[in-house]
Design a protein around this motif. Sequence first.
Motif, PDB file in Angstrom:
ATOM      1  N   ALA A  40     -21.707  49.423 -46.683  1.00 36.96           N
ATOM      2  CA  ALA A  40     -20.361  49.303 -47.250  1.00 36.96           C
ATOM      3  C   ALA A  40     -19.890  50.625 -47.852  1.00 36.96           C
ATOM      4  N   HIS A  41     -20.789  51.322 -48.565  1.00 36.51           N
ATOM      5  CA  HIS A  41     -20.419  52.633 -49.123  1.00 36.51           C
ATOM      6  C   HIS A  41     -20.092  53.619 -48.003  1.00 36.51           C
ATOM      7  N   ASP A  42     -20.890  53.587 -46.939  1.00 33.40           N
ATOM      8  CA  ASP A  42     -20.660  54.533 -45.852  1.00 33.40           C
ATOM      9  C   ASP A  42     -19.368  54.220 -45.118  1.00 33.40           C
ATOM     10  N   LEU A  43     -19.042  52.952 -45.011  1.00 34.66           N
ATOM     11  CA  LEU A  43     -17.765  52.562 -44.426  1.00 34.66           C
ATOM     12  C   LEU A  43     -16.620  53.085 -45.293  1.00 34.66           C
ATOM     13  N   SER A 242     -18.890  31.695 -47.288  1.00 34.29           N
ATOM     14  CA  SER A 242     -17.986  32.766 -47.701  1.00 34.29           C
ATOM     15  C   SER A 242     -18.865  33.943 -48.119  1.00 34.29           C
ATOM     16  N   GLY A 243     -18.385  34.726 -49.078  1.00 34.85           N
ATOM     17  CA  GLY A 243     -19.180  35.852 -49.544  1.00 34.85           C
ATOM     18  C   GLY A 243     -18.366  36.798 -50.388  1.00 34.85           C
ATOM     19  N   GLN A 244     -19.018  37.860 -50.813  1.00 35.93           N
ATOM     20  CA  GLN A 244     -18.382  38.916 -51.598  1.00 35.93           C
ATOM     21  C   GLN A 244     -18.256  40.146 -50.698  1.00 35.93           C
ATOM     22  N   ILE A 245     -17.036  40.611 -50.489  1.00 41.45           N
ATOM     23  CA  ILE A 245     -16.807  41.774 -49.633  1.00 41.45           C
ATOM     24  C   ILE A 245     -16.195  42.895 -50.470  1.00 41.45           C
ATOM     25  N   VAL A 246     -16.707  44.088 -50.279  1.00 41.20           N
ATOM     26  CA  VAL A 246     -16.250  45.233 -51.069  1.00 41.20           C
ATOM     27  C   VAL A 246     -15.428  46.186 -50.215  1.00 41.20           C
ATOM     28  N   HIS A 247     -14.497  46.889 -50.864  1.00 43.28           N
ATOM     29  CA  HIS A 247     -13.691  47.925 -50.210  1.00 43.28           C
ATOM     30  C   HIS A 247     -13.821  49.206 -51.041  1.00 43.28           C
ATOM     31  N   TRP A 248     -14.931  49.903 -50.868  1.00 43.09           N
ATOM     32  CA  TRP A 248     -15.164  51.119 -51.657  1.00 43.09           C
ATOM     33  C   TRP A 248     -14.122  52.193 -51.372  1.00 43.09           C
ATOM     34  N   ASP A 249     -13.535  52.161 -50.172  1.00 43.41           N
ATOM     35  CA  ASP A 249     -12.548  53.190 -49.823  1.00 43.41           C
ATOM     36  C   ASP A 249     -11.370  53.196 -50.785  1.00 43.41           C
TER      37      ASP A 249
END
Length: 379
Positions: A40-43, A242-249
């Motif tokens: 996720a961080h790399d994305l 479901s889940g927890q999705i992050v948008h580090w960008d």
Amino acid sequence: MRRILGLVLLALGLAWAQGDKLKACFIYVGPIGDAGWTYAHDLGRKKAEAALPWLETRYVESVPEAQALPVIDRFVREGCQVIFATSFGYMEAVLEAAKKYPNVIFAHATGIKRAPNVATYMADFYQVYYLNGLAAGALSKTGKVGYVAAFPIPEVKRHINAFTLGVRAVNPKAQVLVRWINAWYDPAKAREATEALLSQGADVFAFTEDTPTVIQTAAKKGAYSFGHYTPMLKFAPNHVVSGQIVHWDVIYIDFLKRVKEGVYTAKNLENVDYFWLLQHKAVEMGADYGVPINPKHVPLLQKAQMTVGGKKVSVYDRIMALMKDMQSPKPTFDPFTGPIQDRKGVVRIPAGKKATLQELLSMEWAAPGVVGDWPGEPK
């Protein structure tokens, strides 16, 4: 004249002149292929680089927390002006490096200590965990929900507590069985912990580990699960709810723009702390991007009932209403609103009060319904 200007900028710690690329470097605790935290961080890094034409990035993956300083040294030698450290355990290395390199800008993910050239940032899931807890409480037939946890730090404890509060809002007698694996990335330990929790009767799972191992292991026994960090529906299409999705960008782009504009410098970061939530679009609830709940499980959640303000409502409707509220500019609901006692009966959040940011960041107590070891639990 241009050369003189460049020297002046360098002396001020702004090692790039107008028109030059800003070099930002990332230290990852796991492999970029983990499908979770590091992926996720790399994305986020890739999206930031694509959005900012003046940005140049690089990364080093799978850096043990005790070996962060040599990687930082190398980054500085290679001309990195901004260094993102993406694991809680990098904290002391970052602070040491910040003193060593006062003109370099550092940003520490999940960190709780800052300095003139060290900011902290977090895209936090506690709201999403509460929402997913509501779903977990509705779907569990045994009243036992399993949680495979990484390290017993405030961040993880905050998320487990929010999840448990959600579970118990639907089923007041439910338990959340916690197993610590003391690792961010360890598929073998995650599988072993999941199997142990299954044997204890857990039929719904959440976790803090950087792979889909918990999901895959639980699915073999027909247990529901909630993904973490990235969309994990594809790993168990019939069992991921479901889940927890992050948008580090979202954070990376905002932070780097402010560095480029001179708003953030190596002299003024001591009070810069991003703690971004649903309202900032830094996180989302989802089995996949834009899919808050796996359609396969929507009918069950629509049928399930819970009590809110003395009235029966659909769990699905409650989740959707709270999600919409917490995505708004001024949310009216917060999972950590009192009165809330810990599992020992001590009042942690008084009636009518909402937990402060400092209380969230330093959370050590366990919520009622949490079962299992809880290192550092207040007496």
